[in-house]
Scaffold this motif. Structure first.
Motif, PDB file in Angstrom:
ATOM      1  N   LEU A  48       0.831  -1.200   0.000  1.00 33.77           N
ATOM      2  CA  LEU A  48       0.000   0.000   0.000  1.00 33.77           C
ATOM      3  C   LEU A  48       0.873   1.260   0.000  1.00 33.77           C
ATOM      4  CD1 LEU A  48      -3.285   0.627   1.781  1.00 33.77           C
ATOM      5  CD2 LEU A  48      -1.437   2.228   2.226  1.00 33.77           C
ATOM      6  N   VAL A  49       1.931   1.268   0.810  1.00 31.34           N
ATOM      7  CA  VAL A  49       2.827   2.424   0.846  1.00 31.34           C
ATOM      8  C   VAL A  49       3.467   2.641  -0.520  1.00 31.34           C
ATOM      9  CG1 VAL A  49       5.010   3.278   1.792  1.00 31.34           C
ATOM     10  CG2 VAL A  49       3.282   2.345   3.322  1.00 31.34           C
ATOM     11  N   ASN A  50       3.894   1.558  -1.158  1.00 28.38           N
ATOM     12  CA  ASN A  50       4.511   1.667  -2.473  1.00 28.38           C
ATOM     13  C   ASN A  50       3.525   2.218  -3.496  1.00 28.38           C
ATOM     14  OD1 ASN A  50       6.998   0.857  -4.135  1.00 28.38           O
ATOM     15  ND2 ASN A  50       5.325  -0.075  -5.298  1.00 28.38           N
ATOM     16  N   ALA A  51       2.278   1.748  -3.449  1.00 23.33           N
ATOM     17  CA  ALA A  51       1.257   2.224  -4.390  1.00 23.33           C
ATOM     18  C   ALA A  51       0.988   3.708  -4.190  1.00 23.33           C
ATOM     19  CB  ALA A  51      -0.028   1.423  -4.211  1.00 23.33           C
ATOM     20  N   ALA A  52       0.899   4.132  -2.942  1.00 20.00           N
ATOM     21  CA  ALA A  52       0.668   5.545  -2.656  1.00 20.00           C
ATOM     22  C   ALA A  52       1.831   6.404  -3.138  1.00 20.00           C
ATOM     23  CB  ALA A  52       0.432   5.743  -1.160  1.00 20.00           C
TER      24      ALA A  52
END
Length: 289
Positions: A181-185
């Protein structure tokens, strides 16, 4: 997209408050939280959904008693209650609503796209936050993060995701999902908000998890009790020492490769230092009416 949610005000701490408990709104707003989440979903029994919606929208129609950003978590948009929540938002005056809308149970980009289309068609510019809390949602995180210019953040939902995966709702079992999720954001250039820490008796555990979230790349963490806010804000605000070091790294980085405190620095470290300075500037901004 302009508006209070997209200015430089801090958004480190997000505090859930049930829409059925309006007597708690004032205390929640005065807790020091950066964002007050008025919750229409999990905290509201099915029989109380309509009354909670009316209460929430009435509260949001007036300015907050103290300066604070206000988010509205609607019900899942594939449910009748979620559809009613969205339609109710479109019927409100443009200046009489939340600073952002948190959409739960997002497991595809299409969910965000059709909500964007609905709100755009009604002339509403409110930002959206996608709550990712299923295996399908994690798998589609990158596509969801880029679904709409209206999307301001991805919000990690640990409780529902752990139930979906059949794992413990703890840091280690959910680490890979958090990382995705952090990478996608980051790829989309939007914010990442971590799930609340649910054990109200473990203050040390909550602080450790907030520090771990920051280390992983989250810029904010949610809370379920006002007593958790001060620790979240303190953990997610750079210290004076961190700020001083970041300024030195940025200043020295103009020379190319340099050495600061015995460590070689380059442009990658300068980028990280600029992020620290940005967080510090945001945290120093006063809330405004």
């Amino acid at each position: 997209m302009s508006g209070p949610f997209n200015d430089r005000r801090p958004r480190r701490s997000w505090l859930f408050t049930p829409a059925t408990r309006p007597e708690r709104f004032d205390r929640a707003a005065r807790s020091g939280a950066d964002v007050l989440i008025i919750d229409l979903e999990d905290a509201v029994p099915p029989a109380d959904k309509a009354a909670a919606r009316d209460t929430a929208l009435a509260v949001l129609a007036a300015p907050p008693a103290v300066p604070i950003l206000r988010a509205l978590r609607i019900n899942a948009p594939v449910t009748p209650d979620g559809l009613e929540d969205l339609l109710a938002l479109t019927r409100r005056p443009p200046n009489g609503g939340p600073d952002c809308v948190i959409v739960p149970k997002v497991d595809s980009a299409e969910t965000i796209r059709w909500i964007d289309a609905l709100l755009s068609g009604m002339g509403r510019s409110v930002p959206l936050v996608a709550l990712i809390e299923s295996a399908r949602g994690v798998a589609a995180a990158e596509e969801i993060a880029n679904a709409s210019p209206r999307l301001a953040a991805l919000f990690f939902g640990a409780a529902d995701l752990s139930a979906d995966l059949g794992c413990a709702s703890a840091w280690e079992p959910l680490l890979s999902a958090r990382s995705r999720l952090v990478n996608a954001a980051a790829l989309a250039g939007i914010e990442a908000v971590d799930s609340p820490f649910f054990d109200l008796t473990d203050a040390a555990g909550m602080q450790r998890e907030a520090a771990a979230a920051l280390a992983l790349g989250f810029g904010a963490k949610a809370a379920i009790h006002p007593g958790q806010i001060s620790a979240i804000n303190a953990t997610l605000t750079p210290t004076e020492a961190e700020i001083a070091h970041a300024r030195l790294v940025v200043a020295e980085s103009v020379k190319g490769v340099a050495v600061v405190d015995g460590r070689m620095i380059d442009e990658a470290m300068a980028r990280k230092a600029r992020r620290i300075l940005s967080r510090a500037t945001s945290a120093a901004q006063p809330q405004e009416d």
